[in-house]
Design a protein around this motif. Structure first.
Motif, PDB file in Angstrom:
ATOM      1  N   LEU A 123      39.321  18.454  58.807  1.00 19.96           N
ATOM      2  CA  LEU A 123      38.908  18.327  60.136  1.00 19.96           C
ATOM      3  C   LEU A 123      39.146  17.373  60.739  1.00 19.96           C
ATOM      4  O   LEU A 123      39.592  16.703  61.859  1.00 19.96           O
ATOM      5  CB  LEU A 123      38.334  19.370  60.519  1.00 19.96           C
ATOM      6  CG  LEU A 123      38.736  21.204  59.599  1.00 19.96           C
ATOM      7  CD1 LEU A 123      36.985  21.615  59.865  1.00 19.96           C
ATOM      8  CD2 LEU A 123      39.695  21.767  60.964  1.00 19.96           C
ATOM      9  N   LEU A 124      38.339  16.789  60.775  1.00 19.05           N
ATOM     10  CA  LEU A 124      38.106  15.322  61.394  1.00 19.05           C
ATOM     11  C   LEU A 124      39.041  14.574  61.072  1.00 19.05           C
ATOM     12  O   LEU A 124      39.881  13.758  61.874  1.00 19.05           O
ATOM     13  CB  LEU A 124      36.693  14.066  60.573  1.00 19.05           C
ATOM     14  CG  LEU A 124      36.098  13.249  61.345  1.00 19.05           C
ATOM     15  CD1 LEU A 124      35.829  13.348  63.355  1.00 19.05           C
ATOM     16  CD2 LEU A 124      34.991  12.933  61.039  1.00 19.05           C
ATOM     17  N   ILE A 125      39.364  14.013  60.144  1.00 14.63           N
ATOM     18  CA  ILE A 125      40.828  13.499  59.752  1.00 14.63           C
ATOM     19  C   ILE A 125      42.226  13.751  60.509  1.00 14.63           C
ATOM     20  O   ILE A 125      43.083  13.107  60.500  1.00 14.63           O
ATOM     21  CB  ILE A 125      41.475  13.375  58.027  1.00 14.63           C
ATOM     22  CG1 ILE A 125      40.226  12.499  57.409  1.00 14.63           C
ATOM     23  CG2 ILE A 125      41.976  12.662  58.010  1.00 14.63           C
ATOM     24  CD1 ILE A 125      40.137  12.723  55.987  1.00 14.63           C
ATOM     25  N   TYR A 126      42.277  15.364  60.428  1.00 11.82           N
ATOM     26  CA  TYR A 126      43.522  15.464  60.846  1.00 11.82           C
ATOM     27  C   TYR A 126      43.521  16.360  62.672  1.00 11.82           C
ATOM     28  O   TYR A 126      44.481  14.892  63.387  1.00 11.82           O
ATOM     29  CB  TYR A 126      43.451  17.080  60.312  1.00 11.82           C
ATOM     30  CG  TYR A 126      44.456  18.289  60.867  1.00 11.82           C
ATOM     31  CD1 TYR A 126      45.224  17.872  60.714  1.00 11.82           C
ATOM     32  CD2 TYR A 126      44.628  19.123  62.042  1.00 11.82           C
ATOM     33  CE1 TYR A 126      46.675  18.943  61.007  1.00 11.82           C
ATOM     34  CE2 TYR A 126      45.297  19.717  62.649  1.00 11.82           C
ATOM     35  CZ  TYR A 126      46.663  19.290  62.794  1.00 11.82           C
ATOM     36  OH  TYR A 126      48.057  20.115  62.667  1.00 11.82           O
ATOM     37  N   GLU A 127      42.189  16.112  63.144  1.00 11.63           N
ATOM     38  CA  GLU A 127      42.447  15.925  64.296  1.00 11.63           C
ATOM     39  C   GLU A 127      42.006  14.437  65.402  1.00 11.63           C
ATOM     40  O   GLU A 127      42.748  13.854  66.082  1.00 11.63           O
ATOM     41  CB  GLU A 127      40.349  16.806  64.981  1.00 11.63           C
ATOM     42  CG  GLU A 127      40.536  18.479  64.636  1.00 11.63           C
ATOM     43  CD  GLU A 127      41.892  18.751  65.791  1.00 11.63           C
ATOM     44  OE1 GLU A 127      41.985  18.377  66.437  1.00 11.63           O
ATOM     45  OE2 GLU A 127      41.893  20.012  64.925  1.00 11.63           O
ATOM     46  N   LEU A 207      43.144  19.895  53.673  1.00 13.05           N
ATOM     47  CA  LEU A 207      44.621  18.820  54.566  1.00 13.05           C
ATOM     48  C   LEU A 207      45.852  19.363  54.177  1.00 13.05           C
ATOM     49  O   LEU A 207      46.018  19.071  55.166  1.00 13.05           O
ATOM     50  CB  LEU A 207      43.946  16.413  54.294  1.00 13.05           C
ATOM     51  CG  LEU A 207      44.738  16.662  55.481  1.00 13.05           C
ATOM     52  CD1 LEU A 207      44.450  16.094  56.471  1.00 13.05           C
ATOM     53  CD2 LEU A 207      44.585  14.605  55.092  1.00 13.05           C
ATOM     54  N   ALA A 208      45.929  19.864  53.084  1.00 13.02           N
ATOM     55  CA  ALA A 208      47.523  20.060  52.621  1.00 13.02           C
ATOM     56  C   ALA A 208      47.541  21.463  53.724  1.00 13.02           C
ATOM     57  O   ALA A 208      48.485  21.651  54.530  1.00 13.02           O
ATOM     58  CB  ALA A 208      47.354  20.152  51.734  1.00 13.02           C
ATOM     59  N   GLY A 209      46.522  22.253  53.185  1.00 16.59           N
ATOM     60  CA  GLY A 209      46.542  23.257  54.782  1.00 16.59           C
ATOM     61  C   GLY A 209      46.646  23.266  56.209  1.00 16.59           C
ATOM     62  O   GLY A 209      47.606  23.991  56.244  1.00 16.59           O
ATOM     63  N   LEU A 210      46.422  22.143  56.208  1.00 21.31           N
ATOM     64  CA  LEU A 210      46.014  21.770  57.852  1.00 21.31           C
ATOM     65  C   LEU A 210      47.182  21.627  57.994  1.00 21.31           C
ATOM     66  O   LEU A 210      47.843  21.820  59.492  1.00 21.31           O
ATOM     67  CB  LEU A 210      45.040  21.095  58.085  1.00 21.31           C
ATOM     68  CG  LEU A 210      43.333  21.476  57.864  1.00 21.31           C
ATOM     69  CD1 LEU A 210      42.732  19.976  58.387  1.00 21.31           C
ATOM     70  CD2 LEU A 210      43.484  22.569  59.959  1.00 21.31           C
ATOM     71  N   LEU A 211      47.940  20.713  57.449  1.00 19.13           N
ATOM     72  CA  LEU A 211      49.708  20.267  57.707  1.00 19.13           C
ATOM     73  C   LEU A 211      50.522  21.376  57.472  1.00 19.13           C
ATOM     74  O   LEU A 211      52.024  21.444  57.993  1.00 19.13           O
ATOM     75  CB  LEU A 211      48.991  18.921  56.847  1.00 19.13           C
ATOM     76  CG  LEU A 211      48.676  17.453  57.574  1.00 19.13           C
ATOM     77  CD1 LEU A 211      48.678  16.066  56.121  1.00 19.13           C
ATOM     78  CD2 LEU A 211      48.494  17.113  58.126  1.00 19.13           C
ATOM     79  N   ALA A 212      50.301  21.890  56.828  1.00 15.93           N
ATOM     80  CA  ALA A 212      51.280  22.729  55.854  1.00 15.93           C
ATOM     81  C   ALA A 212      51.069  23.984  58.013  1.00 15.93           C
ATOM     82  O   ALA A 212      52.188  25.137  57.851  1.00 15.93           O
ATOM     83  CB  ALA A 212      51.042  23.955  55.351  1.00 15.93           C
ATOM     84  N   ILE A 213      50.315  24.497  58.503  1.00 19.06           N
ATOM     85  CA  ILE A 213      50.249  25.208  59.823  1.00 19.06           C
ATOM     86  C   ILE A 213      51.661  24.163  60.534  1.00 19.06           C
ATOM     87  O   ILE A 213      51.515  23.470  61.339  1.00 19.06           O
ATOM     88  CB  ILE A 213      48.996  24.695  60.649  1.00 19.06           C
ATOM     89  CG1 ILE A 213      47.838  25.551  59.609  1.00 19.06           C
ATOM     90  CG2 ILE A 213      49.324  25.841  62.176  1.00 19.06           C
ATOM     91  CD1 ILE A 213      46.505  24.957  60.484  1.00 19.06           C
ATOM     92  N   PRO A 214      52.326  25.482  61.306  1.00 12.45           N
ATOM     93  CA  PRO A 214      53.909  25.259  62.274  1.00 12.45           C
ATOM     94  C   PRO A 214      52.921  23.959  63.472  1.00 12.45           C
ATOM     95  O   PRO A 214      51.605  25.349  64.512  1.00 12.45           O
ATOM     96  CB  PRO A 214      54.250  26.225  62.520  1.00 12.45           C
ATOM     97  CG  PRO A 214      53.891  27.389  61.356  1.00 12.45           C
ATOM     98  CD  PRO A 214      52.932  26.971  60.937  1.00 12.45           C
TER      99      PRO A 214
END
Length: 321
Positions: A123-127, A207-214
């Motif tokens: 989440l930290l990397i994604y946000e 992270l793969a799950g987060l990046l798959a969210i539209p």
């Protein structure tokens, strides 16, 4: 400007001609894609066959014998007797079930660490968008061997010179240092140690799950005024269920297979809390001269894990968005 008139019969013929022309080309692309898929799968498939399937086939007849070690030559066939030792042999039960309880407790604590380290960092990397050096720090522990990780933890928690213990004594004034090789220290710190080592692996899954969210779904939630926690619980997590299930399967299998770190923590001698099932199977096969029984116990532990993994995969297909 005029267009050439085409009758319905001529149109059908043209379509048929185009289909006949394109079909070999599409078939060629499909065949190329299949060949590329097999080339990508081939290394893992060869390793699985060579290191897992073939040894299992070779070892399968040993399950029905009284073989004590690999050097044992006086082997007799005893049928399915080994499969019932877990239920009718008090000596085996006295070793197996305490080790099973310690392993289950370790799995539960390690599962918490999967989310504490993996999900939080993902989440930290994604946000925030951390890359470069942050990725290096997160993935660096995975480059270490299990033994090296265990010895590093042992040095950090040394009673007299360990950095962590010195910091705790200096900053918080603790009187008794923490010893990771004592049963209490192992119970608490081993899941943290494993969670830290595999943080990079779990970060990749989440992270793969987060990046798959539209992205339009997230933007719509923001436009509607959803707070970060509301987006987390109602947008991110529901669409990350496949990642959660994959992380669960890997955590379950990896926790039952943890070994090197336990050896570094004296699992083969005095540290009883580090004697998980993987250590017990090793001692049966290579130290206690009970090779066949150790293989049977390994199989009896492995099969329920496979069933749980298959059930989780079916659950993933049902809950997948």
């Amino acid at each position: 400007m005029s267009f050439m008139q085409v009758s319905p019969q001529e149109g059908q013929g043209l379509k048929g001609s185009m289909a006949r022309t394109l079909k070999p080309h599409i078939g060629s692309l499909e065949g190329q894609r299949i060949r590329q898929d097999w080339m990508l799968l081939a290394p893992q498939l060869i390793l699985f066959i060579g290191l897992t399937l073939v040894p299992f086939i070779v070892a399968f007849p040993v399950l029905f014998t009284d073989r004590l070690s690999f050097q044992d030559t006086g082997v007799d066939y005893i049928g399915s007797a080994n499969f019932f030792r877990l239920f009718n042999d008090p000596n085996v039960q006295a070793e197996y079930f305490p080790a099973l309880w310690r392993t289950i407790r370790f799995v539960a604590l390690n599962y918490v660490m999967v989310f504490v380290f993996g999900l939080t960092l993902a989440l930290l990397i994604y946000e925030v968008g951390f890359t470069g050096w942050f990725f290096t720090i997160v993935y660096l522990p995975m480059m270490l061997s299990g033994l090296a990780t265990g010895y590093i933890a042992e040095m950090l928690f040394s009673r007299s010179t360990g950095t962590v213990n010195l910091m705790l004594r200096e900053w918080f004034g603790i009187a008794s240092p923490i010893d990771i090789k004592l049963p209490e220290g192992t119970t608490v710190l081993l899941p943290i140690l494993i969670g830290w080592r595999y943080a990079g692996f779990n970060v990749a899954i989440f992270l793969a799950g987060l990046l798959a969210i539209p992205t339009d779904t997230i933007e719509a939630a923001r436009v509607d005024g959803a707070s970060y926690w509301q987006r987390l619980w109602k947008v991110y997590f529901p669409q990350m269920i496949p990642s959660f299930i994959i992380a669960t399967i890997f955590c379950l299998i990896g926790s039952f297979g943890v070994f090197d770190e336990l050896i570094a923590l004296n699992a083969l001698s005095s540290n009883t809390e580090a004697k998980l099932l993987s250590v017990m199977f090793f001692t049966y096969a290579f130290q206690s001269q009970r090779l066949a029984l150790g293989l049977v116990l390994t199989l009896q532990t492995f099969l329920p894990l496979v069933m749980i993994a298959l059930l989780l995969q079916r659950l993933q297909r049902r809950l997948q968005y």
